[in-house]
Design a protein around this motif. Structure first.
Motif, mmCIF file in Angstrom:
data_model
loop_
_atom_site.group_PDB
_atom_site.id
_atom_site.type_symbol
_atom_site.label_atom_id
_atom_site.label_comp_id
_atom_site.label_asym_id
_atom_site.label_seq_id
_atom_site.Cartn_x
_atom_site.Cartn_y
_atom_site.Cartn_z
ATOM 1 N N ARG A 107 0.828 -1.205 0.000
ATOM 2 C CA ARG A 107 0.000 0.000 0.000
ATOM 3 C C ARG A 107 0.860 1.252 0.000
ATOM 4 O O ARG A 107 0.542 2.257 -0.617
ATOM 5 C CB ARG A 107 -0.914 -0.012 1.227
ATOM 6 N N TYR A 108 2.000 1.191 0.716
ATOM 7 C CA TYR A 108 2.946 2.299 0.682
ATOM 8 C C TYR A 108 4.315 1.795 1.129
ATOM 9 O O TYR A 108 4.447 0.728 1.722
ATOM 10 C CB TYR A 108 2.498 3.469 1.571
ATOM 11 N N PHE A 109 5.357 2.577 0.820
ATOM 12 C CA PHE A 109 6.720 2.285 1.244
ATOM 13 C C PHE A 109 7.194 3.340 2.234
ATOM 14 O O PHE A 109 6.881 4.521 2.088
ATOM 15 C CB PHE A 109 7.669 2.249 0.035
ATOM 16 N N ARG A 110 7.970 2.910 3.213
ATOM 17 C CA ARG A 110 8.503 3.833 4.216
ATOM 18 C C ARG A 110 9.848 4.433 3.798
ATOM 19 O O ARG A 110 10.361 5.330 4.467
ATOM 20 C CB ARG A 110 8.641 3.114 5.559
ATOM 21 N N GLN A 111 10.399 3.906 2.706
ATOM 22 C CA GLN A 111 11.660 4.434 2.192
ATOM 23 C C GLN A 111 11.715 4.124 0.700
ATOM 24 O O GLN A 111 10.979 3.251 0.212
ATOM 25 C CB GLN A 111 12.847 3.798 2.911
ATOM 26 N N PRO A 112 12.548 4.839 -0.066
ATOM 27 C CA PRO A 112 12.644 4.575 -1.507
ATOM 28 C C PRO A 112 13.002 3.109 -1.771
ATOM 29 O O PRO A 112 13.926 2.572 -1.155
ATOM 30 C CB PRO A 112 13.763 5.511 -1.965
ATOM 31 N N THR A 113 12.236 2.478 -2.644
ATOM 32 C CA THR A 113 12.392 1.047 -2.899
ATOM 33 C C THR A 113 12.253 0.760 -4.383
ATOM 34 O O THR A 113 11.307 1.225 -5.024
ATOM 35 C CB THR A 113 11.330 0.234 -2.128
ATOM 36 N N ASN A 114 13.172 -0.008 -4.924
ATOM 37 C CA ASN A 114 13.047 -0.504 -6.290
ATOM 38 C C ASN A 114 12.160 -1.742 -6.241
ATOM 39 O O ASN A 114 12.531 -2.757 -5.644
ATOM 40 C CB ASN A 114 14.423 -0.840 -6.858
ATOM 41 N N ILE A 115 10.980 -1.669 -6.829
ATOM 42 C CA ILE A 115 10.023 -2.773 -6.698
ATOM 43 C C ILE A 115 10.533 -4.056 -7.347
ATOM 44 O O ILE A 115 10.202 -5.162 -6.911
ATOM 45 C CB ILE A 115 8.640 -2.405 -7.262
ATOM 46 N N ASN A 116 11.357 -3.915 -8.382
ATOM 47 C CA ASN A 116 11.912 -5.110 -9.013
ATOM 48 C C ASN A 116 12.907 -5.796 -8.076
ATOM 49 O O ASN A 116 12.965 -7.031 -8.019
ATOM 50 C CB ASN A 116 12.592 -4.739 -10.332
ATOM 51 N N TRP A 151 19.146 -6.322 2.296
ATOM 52 C CA TRP A 151 18.751 -5.018 1.761
ATOM 53 C C TRP A 151 19.950 -4.094 1.578
ATOM 54 O O TRP A 151 20.598 -3.708 2.538
ATOM 55 C CB TRP A 151 17.739 -4.379 2.715
ATOM 56 N N PRO A 152 20.262 -3.722 0.328
ATOM 57 C CA PRO A 152 21.363 -2.775 0.085
ATOM 58 C C PRO A 152 21.048 -1.406 0.691
ATOM 59 O O PRO A 152 19.880 -1.061 0.895
ATOM 60 C CB PRO A 152 21.408 -2.685 -1.450
ATOM 61 N N PRO A 153 22.077 -0.601 0.962
ATOM 62 C CA PRO A 153 21.869 0.659 1.675
ATOM 63 C C PRO A 153 21.218 1.760 0.841
ATOM 64 O O PRO A 153 20.676 2.706 1.403
ATOM 65 C CB PRO A 153 23.285 1.068 2.090
ATOM 66 N N THR A 154 21.289 1.647 -0.488
ATOM 67 C CA THR A 154 20.751 2.730 -1.319
ATOM 68 C C THR A 154 19.865 2.195 -2.425
ATOM 69 O O THR A 154 19.993 1.040 -2.869
ATOM 70 C CB THR A 154 21.880 3.548 -1.972
ATOM 71 N N LEU A 155 18.979 3.053 -2.902
ATOM 72 C CA LEU A 155 18.139 2.726 -4.054
ATOM 73 C C LEU A 155 19.009 2.491 -5.285
ATOM 74 O O LEU A 155 18.709 1.634 -6.117
ATOM 75 C CB LEU A 155 17.153 3.872 -4.304
ATOM 76 N N GLY A 156 20.117 3.243 -5.378
ATOM 77 C CA GLY A 156 21.005 3.102 -6.527
ATOM 78 C C GLY A 156 21.586 1.708 -6.661
ATOM 79 O O GLY A 156 21.640 1.149 -7.759
ATOM 80 N N GLU A 157 22.006 1.123 -5.531
ATOM 81 C CA GLU A 157 22.580 -0.218 -5.600
ATOM 82 C C GLU A 157 21.505 -1.253 -5.929
ATOM 83 O O GLU A 157 21.755 -2.210 -6.671
ATOM 84 C CB GLU A 157 23.286 -0.568 -4.292
ATOM 85 N N GLN A 158 20.317 -1.073 -5.383
ATOM 86 C CA GLN A 158 19.209 -1.958 -5.760
ATOM 87 C C GLN A 158 18.979 -1.921 -7.268
ATOM 88 O O GLN A 158 18.808 -2.952 -7.925
ATOM 89 C CB GLN A 158 17.918 -1.523 -5.047
ATOM 90 N N SER A 403 28.159 3.453 -3.138
ATOM 91 C CA SER A 403 26.812 3.098 -2.686
ATOM 92 C C SER A 403 26.241 4.120 -1.715
ATOM 93 O O SER A 403 25.029 4.234 -1.545
ATOM 94 C CB SER A 403 26.835 1.710 -2.035
ATOM 95 N N HIS A 404 27.117 4.885 -1.052
ATOM 96 C CA HIS A 404 26.644 5.886 -0.093
ATOM 97 C C HIS A 404 26.669 7.292 -0.664
ATOM 98 O O HIS A 404 26.307 8.229 0.026
ATOM 99 C CB HIS A 404 27.513 5.832 1.162
ATOM 100 N N ALA A 405 27.146 7.402 -1.922
ATOM 101 C CA ALA A 405 27.247 8.735 -2.515
ATOM 102 C C ALA A 405 25.884 9.306 -2.836
ATOM 103 O O ALA A 405 24.945 8.594 -3.083
ATOM 104 C CB ALA A 405 28.093 8.663 -3.791
#
Length: 405
Positions: A107-116, A151-158, A403-405
């Motif tokens: 229904r919602y995400f609490r943080q940025p998430t790549n759904i794939n 779970w990776p630390p960033t949306l970018g790594e996902q 990954s943290h940039a």
């Protein structure tokens, strides 16, 4: 591995509930970053009565169930089968999509998430297996929410992980299309070459049409009493139809073997190398060539070509007749053939040298298809290995600093 059975953790990694992952990764429960809920019920009559300029899929416990003009989800999302045949299966929808009460979605995400990435993580964490803990296969919100994932630390790594695996999926899709194309081409070439409509260079002799019984001798096999253990586990290969479907074109090994007593106390008989094996029951028209001396069950006809008939040419001819043979087998009370029917097959027959040339062309096409299929199997295995490596952080596609940039 250290004493006591614990895995040694290399520098930069840590032991968690989901296994060993990088220090900067987490092992949250799904509830820590997303809230799943079930969809809404929708009547079949509603699906039937509504119309739209474009269809919108309905996701439920049995997968995509139908169409509706009202979309619950308009954005890409993850869908989890809650009950039904697809319970525990994880899907991706690009939206719009209607989700029934037989499925779950975030229904919602609490943080940025790549759904794939989320879909990959849910599958890798074994969500599909959790349904087996219930008498009635069921995946509840609680089961999804308590599931822990790497779970990776960033949306970018996902996103980088997803993109890499998508490239492998694209390769698999390309191989699948190429195999289908090569298979269709082979079928077309078989129709042309085995009927003489297309001739290979250097061959001009007129073909004959003969009865298969005129150019071969054939007999069916038999099955010793299964209750007599002394008849089995010997050194004589005994072919069943399942051996043919597993072995493919040439059978070199069998699942069961007979003893000398088993062969003597049944109607099974030995066939030499080069005998064409032909299924008369169940898998009608299934065909193989004996690569070793063997005997068969009564469901299989052993066809031994005479000198003017090439075994490999006969193999391809019988393969080309599969669809027709299935209709012939339906004439009786059961879908079976018999020796007399097979003897009456009309075979367009060129000279032995042209038969061999045709068989070589078709065999080369088979070899190309087999190589592509083996490549497909290896690529699928590579993808599974990559999923494990990438979704545990064992292999990083970007540096820890990046990954943290």
């Amino acid at each position: 591995q250290k004493d006591g059975g614990r895995m040694e953790v290399r520098p930069g990694y840590k032991q968690t509930e989901v296994g060993i992952i990088p220090d900067d990764w987490e092992a949250p429960s799904v509830a820590d970053f997303a809230s799943f809920t079930s969809g809404k019920g929708i009547k079949v009559s509603t699906l039937r009565d509504r119309s739209s300029d474009f269809p919108i899929p309905v996701f439920g416990g049995n997968g995509i169930a139908g169409y509706t003009t009202t979309a619950l989800l308009t954005e890409p999302s993850v869908i989890v089968g809650r009950v039904g045949q697809k319970c525990g299966e994880v899907y991706i929808t690009d939206g719009p999509a209607w989700v029934t009460d037989n499925a779950l979605y975030p229904r919602y995400f609490r943080q940025p998430t790549n759904i794939n990435y989320l879909a990959l993580a849910l599958r890798a964490a074994g969500l599909n297996d959790l349904k087996n803990r219930n008498d009635l296969p069921l995946v509840t919100q609680s089961i999804v929410h308590t599931l822990r994932v790497a779970w990776p630390p960033t949306l970018g790594e996902q996103t980088v992980i997803v993109r890499t695996l998508s490239d492998v999926d694209a390769l698999l899709g390309g191989l699948d299309r190429l195999i289908a194309k090569k298979h269709d081409l082979k079928q077309a070439v078989m129709r042309q070459l085995l009927t003489g409509r297309t001739r290979l260079p250097g061959f001009t002799s007129k073909w004959e049409v003969v009865r298969l019984g005129e150019v071969s001798q054939m007999a069916s096999g038999g099955t010793p009493l299964s209750s007599v253990s002394a008849y089995y586990n010997g050194g004589i290969p005994w072919v069943s139809i399942s051996d043919m479907t597993k072995g493919g074109k040439v059978v070199y090994a069998t699942e069961r073997n007979l003893t000398v007593a088993g062969l003597a106390n049944s109607t099974a008989r030995m066939f030499p190398i080069g005998t064409v094996l032909y299924a008369m029951y169940a898998s009608l028209g299934e065909c193989s060539i004996a690569g070793i001396p063997l005997c068969t069950s009564q469901a299989i006809l052993g066809i031994q070509p005479r000198e003017n008939l090439v075994a490999e040419f006969l193999f391809y001819f019988l393969v080309s007749m599969k669809s027709l043979v299935k209709t012939l087998g339906q004439q009786g009370t059961q879908a079976n053939l018999n020796k007399g029917m097979v003897q009456n097959f009309q075979v367009p027959l060129p000279t032995a040298s042209e038969q061999t040339a045709i068989a070589v062309v078709l065999s080369d096409m088979d070899a190309e298809l087999e190589a592509l299929e083996q490549r497909m199997v290896k690529t699928r295995a590579l993808k599974q290995a990559m999923i494990h490596e990438l979704l545990t952080g064992k292999t990083r596609l970007i540096s820890q600093e990046a990954s943290h940039a």
